[in-house]
Write an enzyme that holds these catalytic residues in place. Structure first.
Site, PDB file in Angstrom:
ATOM      1  CG  HIS A  42      -0.251  -0.008   2.544  1.00 39.63           C
ATOM      2  ND1 HIS A  42       0.245   1.127   3.148  1.00 39.63           N
ATOM      3  CD2 HIS A  42       0.017  -1.023   3.394  1.00 39.63           C
ATOM      4  CE1 HIS A  42       0.783   0.822   4.311  1.00 39.63           C
ATOM      5  NE2 HIS A  42       0.660  -0.491   4.489  1.00 39.63           N
ATOM      6  CB  CYS A  45       1.436  -3.976   5.174  1.00 34.83           C
ATOM      7  SG  CYS A  45      -0.093  -4.713   5.791  1.00 34.83           S
TER       8      CYS A  45
END
Length: 458
Positions: A417, A433
């Protein structure tokens, strides 16, 4: 942690058309002087109630706004404008909105992501964002804005996991004494080639070195970063010199912007959107720059005045291609993208995992891609931020917890992301992440589709 994607949902085509007292403004800030009558565009409303003109791909062609607002030179009327916090009960079966049934339709628009106007690859959709990777702000590692990496990752995040070594690249030539302009030229060349140095700031650093090594591996060529004449010639062949000029438009100056982005999630949820906080922040991201560097090369400039000419980076044309495999190299803090022939075609500095919230090991796959995602905070799923103990819904925007792109992975709660803090990419840890700059995440998303393999290596 829970996070859900909420895209810009368009109303049916019979949405009310703008009145004569409004004007149509394109995403580039220009006034639309005609409306095609060949059926290629239609009227709609976005989820903020704005009247918009969209094409058959769902791209916003223009937004209707009052003429007075378009020509306004400030946005003070939006400051301190908050709304009551609202969220879904934890037991609500509709807590996670279902994904759209098709890749392209009225639920999909990419107007908030500047480079996403072209046709998108398959399997990109607005989708439920599972968990993101931002924990209690008091538990975040200390950030270091210097050239050296900080908070280095442990050699292995899971002592029981199989160690999978990442690729070995030929070391880059050490950067010698170089001027800021020379380093900028090097950074711009690498950025245009798809081997991102992160934010362009005219400074040496590990992100630049990693980009050189990846570029050399992909091309089989050797790059001497200290040969200024060679770098300038390569720049010329890739589209021209590093710097160009840009005229600030009325739309640039008008925003919308928010006065500031608070740390507390309840205060974030009270904002009508998580947009940029200033024209300089918006322009810096648009041209892949560090905001402080943008101000430095434009001394004394008032960025809020339409018509002002500013010096910016010429980023050239975004990298194109079809990615078949992604390597998330924890040791290098870099994401490597390969085509179906195993050729390295792009590389991006990344913040990947941490000791307390490690990234996964082994193979996963891309499930779907969400653009301009919203974010739902649920303290019962992963973490509690501050004193917030209720579900909170955060609106989309580049300053949202996951930036402007979420690439969902097959391992629940993990994804690739964007970020609201591009200058810290590659210099800090992520909470599990893979975090990229918004523009790098966008470029990667355009070349990626569902089913692409993502391998985590050490």
């Amino acid at each position: 942690m829970a996070a859900s994607v909420t895209g810009i949902a368009l109303a049916p085509a019979h949405a009310q058309q703008p009145s004569r007292e409004t004007i149509l403004v394109s995403p580039e800030g220009d006034i639309l002087d005609y409306i095609p009558n060949d059926g290629s565009v239609r009227w709609a409303r976005d989820n903020r109630g704005n009247t918009v003109l969209v094409d058959n791909w769902g791209n916003v062609v223009a937004t209707a706004m009052p003429a007075g607002r378009y020509f306004a030179r400030n946005n003070d009327y939006r400051r301190d404008r908050y709304r009551d916090v609202s969220g879904y009960p934890e037991t609500d079966p509709d807590y996670f909105p279902p994904a759209p049934s098709s890749d392209f339709g009225d639920d999909l628009t990419t107007s908030s992501v500047p480079e996403m106007r072209e046709a998108l690859p398959g399997d990109i959709e607005r989708q439920t964002l599972p968990d993101a990777d931002f924990g209690n702000s008091q538990q975040m590692p200390d950030f270091n804005d210097g050239n050296d990496d900080s908070a280095a990752l442990p050699e292995t995040t899971d002592p029981n996991a199989e160690f999978v070594p990442g690729p070995k690249f030929q070391p880059a030539t050490a950067l010698g004494k170089m001027s800021s302009a020379e380093i900028t030229a090097l950074q711009v060349f690498l950025d245009r080639e798809g081997f991102s140095p992160g934010v362009i700031d005219g400074k040496k650093g590990s992100n630049v070195t990693k980009a050189i090594e990846a570029w050399q591996n992909a091309t089989g060529d050797t790059l001497d970063p200290n040969n200024a004449d060679d770098i300038l010639e390569r720049l010329r062949l890739s589209g021209g010199m590093a710097f160009t000029t840009y005229e600030i438009t009325a739309a640039d100056a008008a925003g919308p912007y928010v006065a500031s982005i608070p740390d507390d999630y309840a205060q974030k949820a009270a904002l009508p959107h998580l947009s940029y906080t200033s024209t300089t922040e918006m322009l810096a991201e648009k041209f892949h720059m560090d905001e402080a560097y943008l101000k430095e090369i434009n001394p004394g400039v008032d960025f809020t005045i339409p018509g002002t000419i500013v010096k910016v980076i010429d980023t050239g044309t975004p990298k194109t291609g079809k990615v078949a495999k992604i390597l998330a190299d924890k040791g290098r803090k870099q994401v490597l993208a390969y085509d179906e022939n195993g050729t390295l075609i792009a590389a991006y500095p990344a913040s990947i995992g941490s000791a307390d919230t490690p990234s996964p090991s082994g193979l996963v796959t891309v499930e779907r891609i969400a653009l301009n995602p919203g974010y739902t905070y649920n303290p019962k799923i992963n973490f509690q931020q501050g004193s917030n103990n209720k579900v909170l819904t955060l609106q989309p925007g580049p300053n949202g917890p996951v930036g402007t792109v979420w690439i969902a992975l097959s391992k629940p709660t993990y994804g690739i992301h964007g970020t609201p803090e591009p200058s810290k990419i590659g210099k800090t840890q992520s909470h599990g992440c893979i975090r990229l700059t918004n523009w790098d995440a966008t470029e990667l998303a355009k070349m990626t589709s569902a089913g692409v393999t993502v391998e985590f290596v050490d």
